[in-house]
Design an enzyme around this catalytic site. Structure first.
Site, PDB file in Angstrom:
ATOM      1  N   ASP A   1       0.820  -1.217   0.000  1.00 12.76           N
ATOM      2  CA  ASP A   1       0.000   0.000   0.000  1.00 12.76           C
ATOM      3  C   ASP A   1       0.853   1.267   0.000  1.00 12.76           C
ATOM      4  OD1 ASP A   1      -2.309   1.507   0.080  1.00 12.76           O
ATOM      5  OD2 ASP A   1      -2.528   1.398   2.262  1.00 12.76           O
TER       6      ASP A   1
ATOM      7  N   GLU B   1       2.077   5.027  -4.294  1.00 14.72           N
ATOM      8  CA  GLU B   1       1.981   5.922  -5.473  1.00 14.72           C
ATOM      9  C   GLU B   1       3.272   6.721  -5.670  1.00 14.72           C
ATOM     10  OE1 GLU B   1      -0.378   5.641  -3.005  1.00 14.72           O
ATOM     11  OE2 GLU B   1      -1.515   4.261  -4.275  1.00 14.72           O
TER      12      GLU B   1
ATOM     13  N   ASP C   1      -9.372   3.213  -2.064  1.00 18.80           N
ATOM     14  CA  ASP C   1     -10.322   3.697  -1.052  1.00 18.80           C
ATOM     15  C   ASP C   1     -11.626   4.216  -1.645  1.00 18.80           C
ATOM     16  OD1 ASP C   1      -8.257   3.001   0.547  1.00 18.80           O
ATOM     17  OD2 ASP C   1      -7.634   5.035   1.034  1.00 18.80           O
TER      18      ASP C   1
HETATM   19  C1  GLC Z   1      -4.923   3.265   2.871  1.00 17.45           C
HETATM   20  C2  GLC Z   1      -5.382   1.996   2.163  1.00 17.45           C
HETATM   21  C3  GLC Z   1      -6.429   1.299   3.006  1.00 17.45           C
HETATM   22  C4  GLC Z   1      -5.862   1.015   4.393  1.00 17.45           C
HETATM   23  C5  GLC Z   1      -5.385   2.314   5.034  1.00 17.45           C
HETATM   24  C6  GLC Z   1      -4.688   2.072   6.358  1.00 17.45           C
HETATM   25  O1  GLC Z   1      -5.941   4.197   2.908  1.00 17.45           O
HETATM   26  O2  GLC Z   1      -5.871   2.249   0.888  1.00 17.45           O
HETATM   27  O3  GLC Z   1      -6.848   0.123   2.394  1.00 17.45           O
HETATM   28  O4  GLC Z   1      -6.834   0.415   5.180  1.00 17.45           O
HETATM   29  O5  GLC Z   1      -4.475   2.965   4.180  1.00 17.45           O
HETATM   30  O6  GLC Z   1      -3.587   1.241   6.195  1.00 17.45           O
END
Ligand code: GLC
Length: 626
Positions: A304, A307, A416
């Site tokens: 995650d 980007e 998200d």
């Molecule tokens: C980001 C991710 C989400 C995750 C959050 C906390 O917003 O896209 O899926 O739950 O971070 O880690």
């Protein structure tokens, strides 16, 4: 056929696996003027592709920017989401695919400024352009996919159902969740660990009190048929004494500012540094850190914030504080409020920040801004390469950010989204574009990540998501609970998720076929019925594999919907406790789909497994055909 045109690329993006000679001359059918590629469209021209973007399956009528962005509001007016998938397929007077292989920003004005013109403007002409032609839409996609390499195939268990929530903090929370699923008799294969499993959000650490013995806990869950899937964030907490930081800092593996110092950003762990995934040595170093978790029996990950997302940079924050101070004094009026707000909003994912750090790639030193779209790709690749070394079995891996080429190493989830009805449709409409670019293992946060979900919304979303390769319910901290057991009555969820397991023999084999044949698992109807004028306008139905078509309900309180059948098909209705079938003729039909029924359409018999509580219980030998 593919023609490759040279516009002086600066870096090998890694998107393409086939080396093609350059073509001389103009990249027909585009006209190249004013630093843009343009093409006139007639009224019938349709445009597919662009992977993970907002709006419909036909992308015509909006402007999109390829720029991997941490964007929490997937509204129609957005131009960029997390992926940069620079492939379009134009179906008009001329029919061709075009892939703009460039690591920086590129704008696709597809009938936005002038409704009859495509204008594609790269910010830098450091690119390779591939023009792909073929006998059919499917043939063009297959040709393009052969150019970019085979799609990632996850292990079969990754086709099971997964539950996630940012808010399961301890081992106890996770165990309780597993117990609730078991009590409700709802199948489950994966439980996801969000950032709270880490110690102070430090990558590759495990919180000593929350998960005192992760290895034993992972084994306990595996015994119950459930795998734990932890998150890994891109940025590394800047903290002396934290071995990942100390090592990376010492070896020079983090992105640097113009003075050669580690560039400091703010994300979940607070002040953090960014591993330089474009430096192969740094990428391998980071990838091998996954060992800390594979050694504890972990078999899959989600990557995650790659980007990369920046809440702020150290430099940007200092500047913002100065700016806010300048607004100080005088009356507290609304303009001051907006002034302060704007200064703070601009801190996040700021272009100036992306312009102020550098990578050390094999081709030389690059300003991040110029190669921005390659960051998530390289993080996924680093994990994939390492996991192949660390584990004998295939691993589950998917990412938020991506560039074309990352489809060889993992899947993607669509980030998200919201607990909005229109995001069921959005998710359906994103699938074919992503499949065109090779991202076959994908899906959205079922029930919506942000916002508060309702029972009806979750049932309808699941009734669509039973068909998406990645089937994961995920939600944000502070939102209403939305597990399949959270709404009291669990009957409908037991039925729908149970059905997913029965469909796995069909879904997985069609998935693997699509991956091996460079085909699309999800296709717009127009790809299968090119002669049919009506299907070209159908934006809410998809072909799934070779034998199936889906037409889910995505409207609040709807009890059915109109469905277009491009040929005679069998309507399969999976109701709690029984299956009914009915042959329907070509044309429009109003189909009743009460809440809880899953309805789909088939062209030929499909296999159905016996019910199972997880994939290890699935009997793949003895299937019935419906
Ligand atoms: C980001 C991710 C989400 C995750 C959050 C906390 O917003 O896209 O899926 O739950 O971070 O880690």
């Amino acid at each position: 056929m593919i023609k490759r045109f040279n516009f002086s690329p600066i870096i090998n993006t890694g998107a393409v696996v086939k080396e093609l000679p350059y073509d001389s001359g103009n990249p027909v059918p585009f006209t190249l003027k004013n630093n843009a590629f343009s093409l006139d469209m007639d009224a019938k021209t349709r445009i597919y592709g662009l992977g993970e973007t907002v709006r419909g399956i036909n992308k015509r009528g909006w402007i999109y920017e390829s720029w991997c962005t941490d964007e929490p509001f997937h509204n129609e007016d957005k131009r960029s989401l997390y992926g940069a998938h620079n492939f379009i397929l134009v179906d008009g007077k001329e029919r061709f695919g075009a892939f703009f292989d460039t690591p920086g920003k590129i704008t696709f004005d597809l009938g936005y400024t002038d409704s009859d013109r495509i204008v594609i403007t790269p910010e830098s002409f450091a690119l390779d352009l591939y023009i792909v032609t073929g006998d059919s839409l499917k043939a063009i996609v297959a040709e393009f996919r052969a150019l970019i390499g085979k799609s990632y195939i996850p292990p079969l268990w990754a086709f099971g159902y997964g539950q996630s929530r940012w808010g399961y903090v301890t081992e106890k929370d996770i165990r309780e969740c597993a117990d609730n699923y078991e009590k409700a008799g709802i199948p489950l294969d994966m439980l996801y660990l969000d950032i709270d499993y880490m110690d102070s959000f430090k990558d590759f650490s495990v919180h000593p009190e929350r998960f005192p013995d992760l290895k034993a806990f992972a084994a306990e869950m595996k015994e119950r048929g459930i795998r734990l899937i932890p998150i890994i964030d891109a940025a590394v907490k800047k903290q002396d004494g934290y071995s990942v930081y100390d090592e990376g800092h010492e070896k020079g593996y983090f992105c640097k500012d113009e003075n050669g110092e580690d560039f400091v950003v703010g994300v979940w762990p607070g002040k953090s540094v960014l591993p330089d995934f474009l430096n192969p040595e740094a990428a391998r170093w980071f990838g091998m850190k996954y060992k800390a978790l594979t050694d504890r029996g972990i078999e899959g990950f989600w990557n995650d914030m790659n980007e990369p997302a920046l809440f702020y940079s150290e430099k940007g924050m200092d500047h913002a504080i100065d700016e806010v101070k300048k607004l100080d004094g005088g009356e507290l009026d609304s303009l001051r409020f907006f002034g302060v707000r704007d200064v703070l909003i601009k801190l996040q994912n700021n272009a100036d920040d992306y312009k102020s750090f550098y990578h050390n790639a094999p081709e030389g030193k690059f300003r991040h801004y110029d190669v921005h779209n390659l960051y998530g790709y390289n993080m996924t690749k680093s994990a994939y390469d390492a996991l192949c070394e660390l584990r004998d079995e295939p691993s589950l891996l998917f990412s938020r950010a991506s560039y074309i080429g990352a489809h060889r190493y993992g899947g993607v989830w669509t980030g998200d989204n919201h607990a909005w009805w229109k995001h069921i449709l959005q998710s359906l409409q994103q699938m074919p574009g992503m499949n065109m670019c090779g991202f076959l293992y994908s899906g959205s946060d079922i029930g919506g990540f942000n916002g508060n979900c309702t029972r009806d919304l979750l049932i309808r979303w699941m009734s669509f998501a039973v068909f998406t390769p990645l089937m994961r319910n995920h939600s944000a901290f502070g939102t209403r609970r939305q597990e399949a057991f959270a709404f009291g009555d669990t009957e409908a969820f037991r039925h729908i998720i149970g059905l997913r397991y029965r469909l796995i023999p069909y879904l997985y084999s069609e998935f693997v076929k699509a991956a091996e044949n460079d085909a699309m698992f999800f296709r717009p109807l127009a790809f299968d019925y090119e002669e049919d004028e009506i299907v070209a306008t159908v934006e809410d139905q998809l072909m799934v594999g070779d034998s199936m078509m889906i037409a889910p309900v995505y409207v609040q309180n709807a009890v059915g919907r109109h469905v277009y059948l491009p040929e005679k098909m069998e309507q399969i209705r999976m109701h709690e406790g029984y299956i009914s079938t009915e042959e329907l003729n070509t044309g429009w039909h109003y189909v009743d789909i009460p809440l809880g029924d899953v309805v789909f359409f088939t062209k030929s018999p499909i296999p159905l497994a016996k019910p199972a509580m997880n994939t290890s219980e699935l009997d793949l030998e003895n299937v019935e055909f419906i």
